[in-house]
Design an enzyme around this catalytic site. Structure first.
Site, PDB file in Angstrom:
ATOM      1  N   SER A 264     -14.448 -54.504 -34.188  1.00  0.00           N
ATOM      2  CA  SER A 264     -14.086 -53.914 -35.481  1.00  0.00           C
ATOM      3  C   SER A 264     -12.778 -54.514 -36.000  1.00  0.00           C
ATOM      4  O   SER A 264     -12.288 -54.117 -37.046  1.00  0.00           O
ATOM      5  CB  SER A 264     -13.897 -52.400 -35.309  1.00  0.00           C
ATOM      6  OG  SER A 264     -12.830 -52.184 -34.392  1.00  0.00           O
ATOM      7  N   CYS A 265     -12.185 -55.457 -35.240  1.00  0.00           N
ATOM      8  CA  CYS A 265     -10.874 -55.964 -35.656  1.00  0.00           C
ATOM      9  C   CYS A 265     -10.875 -57.427 -36.082  1.00  0.00           C
ATOM     10  O   CYS A 265     -10.588 -57.747 -37.226  1.00  0.00           O
ATOM     11  CB  CYS A 265      -9.870 -55.745 -34.530  1.00  0.00           C
ATOM     12  SG  CYS A 265      -9.641 -54.015 -34.178  1.00  0.00           S
ATOM     13  N   PHE A 266     -11.178 -58.319 -35.128  1.00  0.00           N
ATOM     14  CA  PHE A 266     -11.042 -59.745 -35.443  1.00  0.00           C
ATOM     15  C   PHE A 266     -11.797 -60.149 -36.717  1.00  0.00           C
ATOM     16  O   PHE A 266     -11.202 -60.708 -37.644  1.00  0.00           O
ATOM     17  CB  PHE A 266     -11.517 -60.603 -34.268  1.00  0.00           C
ATOM     18  CG  PHE A 266     -10.554 -60.633 -33.108  1.00  0.00           C
ATOM     19  CD1 PHE A 266     -10.903 -61.250 -31.918  1.00  0.00           C
ATOM     20  CD2 PHE A 266      -9.310 -60.049 -33.190  1.00  0.00           C
ATOM     21  CE1 PHE A 266     -10.022 -61.293 -30.839  1.00  0.00           C
ATOM     22  CE2 PHE A 266      -8.428 -60.068 -32.117  1.00  0.00           C
ATOM     23  CZ  PHE A 266      -8.796 -60.695 -30.952  1.00  0.00           C
ATOM     24  N   LYS A 268     -12.914 -58.481 -39.264  1.00  0.00           N
ATOM     25  CA  LYS A 268     -12.386 -57.776 -40.448  1.00  0.00           C
ATOM     26  C   LYS A 268     -11.007 -58.290 -40.808  1.00  0.00           C
ATOM     27  O   LYS A 268     -10.709 -58.602 -41.969  1.00  0.00           O
ATOM     28  CB  LYS A 268     -12.342 -56.280 -40.132  1.00  0.00           C
ATOM     29  CG  LYS A 268     -11.466 -55.441 -41.012  1.00  0.00           C
ATOM     30  CD  LYS A 268     -11.557 -53.967 -40.643  1.00  0.00           C
ATOM     31  CE  LYS A 268     -10.515 -53.549 -39.631  1.00  0.00           C
ATOM     32  NZ  LYS A 268      -9.168 -53.353 -40.200  1.00  0.00           N
ATOM     33  N   ASP A 269     -10.137 -58.432 -39.803  1.00  0.00           N
ATOM     34  CA  ASP A 269      -8.744 -58.817 -40.080  1.00  0.00           C
ATOM     35  C   ASP A 269      -8.659 -60.250 -40.595  1.00  0.00           C
ATOM     36  O   ASP A 269      -7.905 -60.548 -41.518  1.00  0.00           O
ATOM     37  CB  ASP A 269      -7.884 -58.638 -38.823  1.00  0.00           C
ATOM     38  CG  ASP A 269      -7.750 -57.149 -38.453  1.00  0.00           C
ATOM     39  OD1 ASP A 269      -8.201 -56.305 -39.251  1.00  0.00           O
ATOM     40  OD2 ASP A 269      -7.232 -56.851 -37.374  1.00  0.00           O
TER      41      ASP A 269
END
Ligand code: UDX
Length: 430
Positions: A264-266, A268-269
């Site tokens: 859910s991070c890499f 999206k970020d």
């Protein structure tokens, strides 16, 4: 201290439980009643090593969950905002949840006597806390940031599957603050942690989070691209990575080539940073390439499977793993899920096994795939096996039950040198 945490997902619940474990009085807030009820029963809705034990110790003592954000803010001295900031389809960051949370927190601030501190922990594009969240808080509370209330930005660096450990022993604690009083309170809050605190301004703290995740994602796409080259010249990428990692400036970490990063991070970020750079008129060439490499790895993996097994239509394909990485039940942006979608497009018969993520995958695939109860059941009668999540139990797989023993590895889980002679094995980058 009396702490309220808005948003009880992966970040909010770990933050609430972590501070409660330190002895603070914590109320974590969520809009989903089932989450609130589950936490108040000491049963988290997410799987994280060690979280159960913490909740058993603190729930009913100094941690409770509630749907009443207003009351939670009134009853606390500091509020952490940990709501989701997902990607919009165009890659930009979706701020509607954090804007609404800030508005509600602001309304409660307006009724408070003391100096309440609002801490943004959600991952937000640099400039958001200052230019978006601060005005909302000031308008809703009728108070000035830094004077009538404190404002800070404290990004999280929690890895899924290690979130409790990462909260207890963080590599770093970054705090951006609008005023010295807020910085002082956060320095006291984090004083009991085994890590020093780096004090910055608000947007520097936001940028440290983005730049860190974007760099880690870059490292993965880098080794995947080098891996694709290594494979085509008959070099073992993992030996190359081992040699690279001996350089203390490179380190061995995040050089595991495979089917790419998820979570859910890499994704999206990096997408948000690309979008923001473009808005600023800066060409994010490297970051776009990071996403491009990551997007094509699953496709290369399917091409390799097709090369080895022929057409996948009607074939029984054993998919080992569904989570975006081992140690978690999370399938968000999982390359394994992208691969299953491709297999279904090719009308393959997919049998999948994942020790933790099958339930989440069922919400996506329903009965379009079969969910095996074990790796042995998954492999039984299969024409080809695809290893797509790095679960430790996939290091020892028994392929003897397969109809054809073709194995394509996207995560370098197997002891290649000791594979049975009749297993036709190949890795995506090796
Ligand atoms: C990441 C960051 O590590 C963490 O600091 C941040 O707070 C949140 O995002 P997480 O997404 O939980 O944490 O997982 P991580 O362990 O970083 O792995 C991310 C993805 O990269 C996974 O899909 C993993 O399989 C993949 N990966 C990781 C590789 O493909 N190769 C590697 O060498 C390392």
């Amino acid at each position: 201290m009396n702490i309220s945490v808005v948003g009880s997902g992966y970040v909010g619940l770990i933050t609430a439980a972590g501070f409660a474990e330190k002895g603070h009085n914590v109320v974590c807030v969520d809009v989903v009643s089932s989450k609130v009820d589950s936490i108040n029963r000491g049963k988290p809705l997410i799987y994280e090593e060690g979280l159960d034990e913490i909740l058993r110790a603190v729930v009913g003592r100094n941690l409770s969950a509630s749907m009443d954000l207003h009351a939670a803010v009134l009853a606390s001295d500091i509020t952490f905002i940990c709501v989701g900031t997902p990607s919009r389809p165009n890659g930009s960051i979706e701020l509607k949840y954090i804007k609404e949370s800030a508005r509600q927190v602001g309304l409660a601030l307006g009724e408070k006597k003391g100096f309440h501190i609002v801490v943004v922990k959600s991952t937000v594009i640099p400039g958001t806390t200052d230019n978006v969240i601060k005005p909302i808080l000031e308008k809703a509370s009728g108070r000035k940031a830094g004077v009538g209330f404190g404002l800070a930005m404290n990004p999280e660096f929690l890895r899924e599957g290690f979130a409790v450990e990462d909260f207890r022993k963080p590599d770093r604690i970054i705090v951006g603050a609008s005023d010295s009083k807020s910085m002082g309170v956060l320095e006291r809050l984090y004083a009991g942690f085994p890590t020093g605190l780096l004090a910055t301004d608000l947007k520097t703290a936001e940028m440290i989070k983005y730049a860190s995740n974007a760099f880690l994602a870059t490292k993965i796409s880098f080794i995947n691209e080098v891996g694709n080259v290594c494979k085509s010249i008959g070099v073992d990428t993992y030996k190359v990575a081992e040699g690279m990692g001996l350089d203390k400036r490179i380190t061995p970490h995040f050089l595991r080539a495979g089917i790419g990063f998820g979570g859910s991070c890499f994704p999206k970020d990096v997408k948000s940073l690309v979008y923001r750079a473009k808005e600023l008129g800066i060409k994010p060439r490297i970051l776009k390439a990071v996403l491009d490499v990551n997007h094509t790895q699953p496709r290369r993996f399917i091409e390799l499977a097709r090369k080895k097994a022929g057409s996948l239509k009607g074939r029984r394909v054993a998919v080992l793993g569904l989570a975006f990485k081992g140690g978690t039940d999370d399938i968000r942006e999982s390359p394994a899920v992208a691969i299953v979608h491709e297999l279904l497009k090719e009308k393959a018969n997919v049998v999948a096994y994942d020790p933790k993520a099958a339930g989440n995958a069922r919400d996506v695939f329903g009965d379009r795939i079969v969910y095996a109860a074990s790796s042995a059941d998954c492999l039984r009668g299969a024409d080809i096996a695809l290893i797509v999540t790095e679960w430790e139990e996939f290091r020892k797989l028994d392929f003897s039950g397969m109809k054809r023993r073709i194995v394509v590895d996207g995560k370098r889980m197997l002891d290649i040198a000791n594979l049975a002679k009749d297993v036709d094995y190949e890795g995506i980058c090796w």
